[in-house]
Design a protein around this motif. Structure first.
Motif, PDB file in Angstrom:
ATOM      1  N   GLY A   1       0.846  -1.182   0.000  1.00 35.74           N
ATOM      2  CA  GLY A   1       0.000   0.000   0.000  1.00 35.74           C
ATOM      3  C   GLY A   1       0.879   1.228   0.000  1.00 35.74           C
ATOM      4  O   GLY A   1       1.659   1.453   0.931  1.00 35.74           O
ATOM      5  N   LEU A   2       0.800   2.018  -1.062  1.00 40.02           N
ATOM      6  CA  LEU A   2       1.631   3.219  -1.209  1.00 40.02           C
ATOM      7  C   LEU A   2       0.761   4.444  -1.007  1.00 40.02           C
ATOM      8  O   LEU A   2      -0.188   4.684  -1.757  1.00 40.02           O
ATOM      9  CB  LEU A   2       2.265   3.247  -2.600  1.00 40.02           C
ATOM     10  CG  LEU A   2       3.134   4.458  -2.945  1.00 40.02           C
ATOM     11  CD1 LEU A   2       4.366   4.527  -2.047  1.00 40.02           C
ATOM     12  CD2 LEU A   2       3.551   4.403  -4.413  1.00 40.02           C
ATOM     13  N   THR A   3       1.072   5.215   0.021  1.00 43.19           N
ATOM     14  CA  THR A   3       0.279   6.395   0.331  1.00 43.19           C
ATOM     15  C   THR A   3       1.216   7.522   0.750  1.00 43.19           C
ATOM     16  O   THR A   3       2.425   7.430   0.575  1.00 43.19           O
ATOM     17  CB  THR A   3      -0.781   6.072   1.413  1.00 43.19           C
ATOM     18  OG1 THR A   3      -1.689   7.169   1.532  1.00 43.19           O
ATOM     19  CG2 THR A   3      -0.151   5.757   2.764  1.00 43.19           C
ATOM     20  N   GLY A   4       0.665   8.580   1.299  1.00 36.78           N
ATOM     21  CA  GLY A   4       1.510   9.691   1.726  1.00 36.78           C
ATOM     22  C   GLY A   4       0.718  10.973   1.845  1.00 36.78           C
ATOM     23  O   GLY A   4      -0.517  10.978   1.759  1.00 36.78           O
ATOM     24  N   THR A   5       1.431  12.041   2.014  1.00 39.05           N
ATOM     25  CA  THR A   5       0.799  13.347   2.135  1.00 39.05           C
ATOM     26  C   THR A   5       0.535  13.933   0.748  1.00 39.05           C
ATOM     27  O   THR A   5       1.060  13.461  -0.255  1.00 39.05           O
ATOM     28  CB  THR A   5       1.711  14.285   2.949  1.00 39.05           C
ATOM     29  OG1 THR A   5       3.064  14.187   2.454  1.00 39.05           O
ATOM     30  CG2 THR A   5       1.700  13.916   4.421  1.00 39.05           C
ATOM     31  N   VAL A   6      -0.294  14.976   0.692  1.00 38.28           N
ATOM     32  CA  VAL A   6      -0.688  15.595  -0.569  1.00 38.28           C
ATOM     33  C   VAL A   6       0.531  16.152  -1.302  1.00 38.28           C
ATOM     34  O   VAL A   6       1.339  16.888  -0.718  1.00 38.28           O
ATOM     35  CB  VAL A   6      -1.693  16.738  -0.320  1.00 38.28           C
ATOM     36  CG1 VAL A   6      -2.054  17.439  -1.626  1.00 38.28           C
ATOM     37  CG2 VAL A   6      -2.937  16.209   0.361  1.00 38.28           C
ATOM     38  N   ALA A   7       0.687  15.777  -2.573  1.00 38.31           N
ATOM     39  CA  ALA A   7       1.761  16.276  -3.446  1.00 38.31           C
ATOM     40  C   ALA A   7       3.158  15.915  -2.945  1.00 38.31           C
ATOM     41  O   ALA A   7       4.123  16.617  -3.222  1.00 38.31           O
ATOM     42  CB  ALA A   7       1.643  17.788  -3.631  1.00 38.31           C
ATOM     43  N   ALA A   8       3.238  14.798  -2.236  1.00 35.07           N
ATOM     44  CA  ALA A   8       4.544  14.359  -1.736  1.00 35.07           C
ATOM     45  C   ALA A   8       5.344  13.618  -2.802  1.00 35.07           C
ATOM     46  O   ALA A   8       6.565  13.493  -2.695  1.00 35.07           O
ATOM     47  CB  ALA A   8       4.370  13.464  -0.508  1.00 35.07           C
ATOM     48  N   GLY A   9       4.668  13.093  -3.815  1.00 32.94           N
ATOM     49  CA  GLY A   9       5.369  12.374  -4.869  1.00 32.94           C
ATOM     50  C   GLY A   9       5.084  10.893  -4.919  1.00 32.94           C
ATOM     51  O   GLY A   9       5.932  10.103  -5.347  1.00 32.94           O
ATOM     52  N   LYS A  10       3.886  10.497  -4.517  1.00 29.12           N
ATOM     53  CA  LYS A  10       3.523   9.073  -4.534  1.00 29.12           C
ATOM     54  C   LYS A  10       3.613   8.482  -5.942  1.00 29.12           C
ATOM     55  O   LYS A  10       4.107   7.370  -6.129  1.00 29.12           O
ATOM     56  CB  LYS A  10       2.099   8.894  -3.995  1.00 29.12           C
ATOM     57  CG  LYS A  10       1.933   9.273  -2.536  1.00 29.12           C
ATOM     58  CD  LYS A  10       0.508   9.084  -2.080  1.00 29.12           C
ATOM     59  CE  LYS A  10      -0.462  10.070  -2.695  1.00 29.12           C
ATOM     60  NZ  LYS A  10      -0.202  11.477  -2.302  1.00 29.12           N
ATOM     61  N   SER A  11       3.131   9.234  -6.926  1.00 32.59           N
ATOM     62  CA  SER A  11       3.137   8.722  -8.294  1.00 32.59           C
ATOM     63  C   SER A  11       4.553   8.549  -8.824  1.00 32.59           C
ATOM     64  O   SER A  11       4.833   7.623  -9.592  1.00 32.59           O
ATOM     65  CB  SER A  11       2.348   9.655  -9.211  1.00 32.59           C
ATOM     66  OG  SER A  11       0.981   9.667  -8.855  1.00 32.59           O
ATOM     67  N   THR A  12       5.443   9.430  -8.418  1.00 31.39           N
ATOM     68  CA  THR A  12       6.845   9.310  -8.833  1.00 31.39           C
ATOM     69  C   THR A  12       7.440   8.023  -8.281  1.00 31.39           C
ATOM     70  O   THR A  12       8.118   7.273  -8.994  1.00 31.39           O
ATOM     71  CB  THR A  12       7.659  10.519  -8.340  1.00 31.39           C
ATOM     72  OG1 THR A  12       7.099  11.719  -8.892  1.00 31.39           O
ATOM     73  CG2 THR A  12       9.119  10.413  -8.763  1.00 31.39           C
ATOM     74  N   VAL A  13       7.174   7.750  -7.020  1.00 32.07           N
ATOM     75  CA  VAL A  13       7.672   6.518  -6.399  1.00 32.07           C
ATOM     76  C   VAL A  13       7.033   5.299  -7.056  1.00 32.07           C
ATOM     77  O   VAL A  13       7.711   4.312  -7.351  1.00 32.07           O
ATOM     78  CB  VAL A  13       7.402   6.530  -4.882  1.00 32.07           C
ATOM     79  CG1 VAL A  13       7.752   5.176  -4.259  1.00 32.07           C
ATOM     80  CG2 VAL A  13       8.200   7.640  -4.212  1.00 32.07           C
ATOM     81  N   ALA A  14       5.736   5.369  -7.322  1.00 32.93           N
ATOM     82  CA  ALA A  14       5.054   4.257  -7.978  1.00 32.93           C
ATOM     83  C   ALA A  14       5.687   3.967  -9.330  1.00 32.93           C
ATOM     84  O   ALA A  14       5.876   2.807  -9.720  1.00 32.93           O
ATOM     85  CB  ALA A  14       3.570   4.569  -8.145  1.00 32.93           C
ATOM     86  N   GLY A  15       6.030   5.020 -10.063  1.00 33.09           N
ATOM     87  CA  GLY A  15       6.657   4.848 -11.361  1.00 33.09           C
ATOM     88  C   GLY A  15       8.006   4.161 -11.261  1.00 33.09           C
ATOM     89  O   GLY A  15       8.351   3.304 -12.088  1.00 33.09           O
ATOM     90  N   LYS A  16       8.777   4.514 -10.249  1.00 32.35           N
ATOM     91  CA  LYS A  16      10.090   3.897 -10.060  1.00 32.35           C
ATOM     92  C   LYS A  16       9.957   2.417  -9.701  1.00 32.35           C
ATOM     93  O   LYS A  16      10.769   1.588 -10.130  1.00 32.35           O
ATOM     94  CB  LYS A  16      10.868   4.649  -8.973  1.00 32.35           C
ATOM     95  CG  LYS A  16      11.286   6.057  -9.391  1.00 32.35           C
ATOM     96  CD  LYS A  16      12.056   6.767  -8.301  1.00 32.35           C
ATOM     97  CE  LYS A  16      12.462   8.167  -8.750  1.00 32.35           C
ATOM     98  NZ  LYS A  16      13.358   8.161  -9.928  1.00 32.35           N
ATOM     99  N   LEU A  17       8.945   2.079  -8.927  1.00 32.91           N
ATOM    100  CA  LEU A  17       8.724   0.673  -8.580  1.00 32.91           C
ATOM    101  C   LEU A  17       8.210  -0.105  -9.794  1.00 32.91           C
ATOM    102  O   LEU A  17       8.569  -1.275  -9.991  1.00 32.91           O
ATOM    103  CB  LEU A  17       7.740   0.566  -7.419  1.00 32.91           C
ATOM    104  CG  LEU A  17       8.220   1.186  -6.101  1.00 32.91           C
ATOM    105  CD1 LEU A  17       7.126   1.096  -5.039  1.00 32.91           C
ATOM    106  CD2 LEU A  17       9.497   0.517  -5.596  1.00 32.91           C
TER     107      LEU A  17
END
Length: 205
Positions: free
Chosen positions: A6-22
């Motif tokens: 489960g990948l989550t976080g604060t608003v505009a922290a960069g979750k999608s960037t991390v998801a892309g790297k994974l």
């Protein structure tokens, strides 16, 4: 079954960037925001519910949901926000379960589910590992205003509606800092992937 992150976080922290790297390293990513867009397309059940609840003001000239207008309408009133969440979460849950089933049937090893409101909607027990992406508030606000076109007021309202960053960090199995250095984030994502593979019963680089 696949190992679920489960990948989550604060608003505009960069979750999608991390998801892309994974995803680049082999993870199958399910993005809750993409599911949210899919369930409100014209003809989908949630589309009719949203139009009935919020009226024509949230429908764009092309007949699709105007997400900016919907966000403004929802966050202007607590009950309206709760109603939107009720409509959205039910549709997303159904579609998410279908995508997970498809991935499992295909023999996928690791699923990363990017879910902004993971804690808020009570999903934390669904995962083998929870990762929180965070960044200083001023960094996140600047990103939201620059890349998403939000106003400072919109950012403040959306940020305040979510669980506090300190509580998200406390509940996480792993926290990734994304203060703005791409090299540091890439290194952190690489380390996270190794940890995921070890936990999933394998090894990798």
């Amino acid at each position: 079954m696949p190992f679920r992150v489960g990948l989550t976080g604060t608003v505009a922290a960069g979750k999608s960037t991390v998801a892309g790297k994974l995803a680049e390293r082999g993870a199958t990513v399910i993005d809750a925001d993409e599911l949210a867009r899919e369930i409100v397309r014209p003809g989908a059940p949630a589309y009719a519910h949203i139009r009935e609840t919020f009226g024509r003001k949230v429908i764009g000239p092309d007949g699709t949901i105007d997400r900016s207008a919907l966000r403004e309408a929802a966050f202007a009133d607590e009950r309206a926000r709760e109603r939107l969440e009720e409509i959205s979460h039910a549709g997303i849950r159904e579609l998410r379960a279908r995508r997970i089933g498809e991935a499992a049937a295909a023999g996928v090893r690791v699923i990363v589910e990017e879910i902004p409101l993971l804690f808020e909607v009570g999903l934390e027990d669904d995962y083998d590992m929870i990762v929180v992406v965070d960044a200083p508030r001023e960094v996140r606000e600047a990103r939201a205003l620059d890349s998403r076109g939000w106003t400072a007021e919109e950012f403040a309202a959306i940020d305040a509606a979510q669980l506090a960053a300190s509580e998200k960090r406390r509940r996480a199995d792993r926290v990734l800092e994304n203060g703005g250095d791409p090299g540091e984030l890439d290194t952190a994502a690489r380390g996270l992937w190794r940890e995921i593979l070890r936990a999933a019963g394998g090894s990798g680089s």
